[in-house]
Design an enzyme around this catalytic site. Sequence first.
Site, PDB file in Angstrom:
ATOM      1  CG  MET A  79      43.996  32.953  38.203  1.00  0.00           C
ATOM      2  SD  MET A  79      42.807  34.310  38.113  1.00  0.00           S
ATOM      3  CE  MET A  79      42.993  35.060  39.734  1.00  0.00           C
ATOM      4  CG  HIS A  80      41.520  30.348  42.054  1.00  0.00           C
ATOM      5  ND1 HIS A  80      41.513  31.670  42.463  1.00  0.00           N
ATOM      6  CD2 HIS A  80      40.653  30.281  41.004  1.00  0.00           C
ATOM      7  CE1 HIS A  80      40.670  32.354  41.709  1.00  0.00           C
ATOM      8  NE2 HIS A  80      40.144  31.540  40.816  1.00  0.00           N
ATOM      9  CG  ASP A  84      43.549  31.782  33.862  1.00  0.00           C
ATOM     10  OD1 ASP A  84      43.052  32.614  34.663  1.00  0.00           O
ATOM     11  OD2 ASP A  84      43.179  30.600  33.823  1.00  0.00           O
TER      12      ASP A  84
END
Length: 484
Positions: free
Chosen positions: A79-80, A235
């Site tokens: 992520m991110h 995830d």
Amino acid sequence: MYLGIDLGTSSVKALLIDHDQRIVDSASAEVDLSRPHHGWSEQDPADWIAATEQALSELKRDHAAEMAAVRGIGLSGHMHGATLLDGDDTVLRPCIMWNDVRSHAEAAALDSDPRFRSITGNIVFPGFTAPKLVWVKNNEPEIFAKVRKVLLPKDYLRLWLTGEHISEMSDSAGTSWLDTGARAWSAELLAATDLSEDAMPSLVEGSEAGGQLRAEIATRFGINAGITVAGGAGDNAAAAIGMGTIHDGSAFASLGTSGVLFAANNAYLPNAESAVHAFCHALPNTWHQMGVILSATDSLNWYEKITGIDAADMTDALGESLDAPSGVIFLPYLGGERTPHNDASIRGAFVGVGHESDRNALTRSVLEGVSFAFRDCLEALQAAGTTLDSVTAVGGGSRSAYWLKLLATVLGVPVQVPADGDFGAAFGAARLGLMAAEGADPATVCTPPAIQRVHEPESGLSAAYGDAHARYKALYPAIKGVMT
């Protein structure tokens, strides 16, 4: 057949399941990570494509008939990450990763704006996407001026697969731009970072269709063109789909490199002050909370490097019978901490080491310190209104019976161990592909795994570990005071 593709930090995994969710096979390919400066972490999105091609080519080679029967594809990924594209969908710079902390000052500045916590339900962490774009604007203005789309890593894979700019709720909740309760982009927060909704992908739910497979890709890998690519998930949410952690109060503890205490919620329950992550789940009208520990098994891996002894051998030497607290307290803040401290600068320590402290005592203290960090996460979730009756343990650390018995005692809830199987993010992504392609009921698809063993709390040691945790908690402000 259904295909799950998980873009991990170190590799891409492609996993093939049949209609009964039996795993046919999987293939993976490594991805390099670059650290050009202290605190930086980057990847080249072209490497994601190359690794995915390698994994899919291996599945086509070994399972051509099964690949031809694929009806749905699901995506998950770390992520991110900030993947920046120009108007021609050309990547403008390497992706700034989730574990990159260069934007700590920008994150603090955004977090000081009360709108961010109010709308997103989360602290603005340096690893989140929005502060990375502010860093690019401040330090690479010529690149920022060319940005037309910002995609999360798995959604760049989607662009390659489908040609479309689409994301979903669970991953987008980690950007600091999503109105998490409303499950929509916040024009107000985007404007605060000099962006607009035009720079964002459209949004779907993780179990809904999020594009169709392009003919060119389909031909290369022996898959039918036009099949559904699901919205997918970040995830941890994808792992929760794989674990069947979708009902209110169900939870898992991931003892991986980092540690995650993940709880599903049927309502939006933010608690930003305790650094709890309150994100959308990958299913409609469902949210989740996460307490995040930055160094879980990574703490044990660090200790392994110091001692030169295999981590599994050190934990095996402890046996399975739980002892009283070691007397040595280990703070697992090797690279800072998220929940509950949100402190990128704090570092770890051994406290209470004496002449009598042998290797086993220090090993136990490392396991205890990580378990106490999970207890901090549990207390943060409880403060946000979540009650857990049990947790299911996954990840490399779950192979240690001693550690799981310790964790159960520290948390005060049974810790379940699933039977052998792959319940990770790729499996969850494949389940999302099945649901999107077939319109299947999540309650029918997302069943939990069979439980092989349950570790109950050692009631006779609960008070001793409660006292040890209280000493552990008292050390953070003391250590922080010395360090700063």
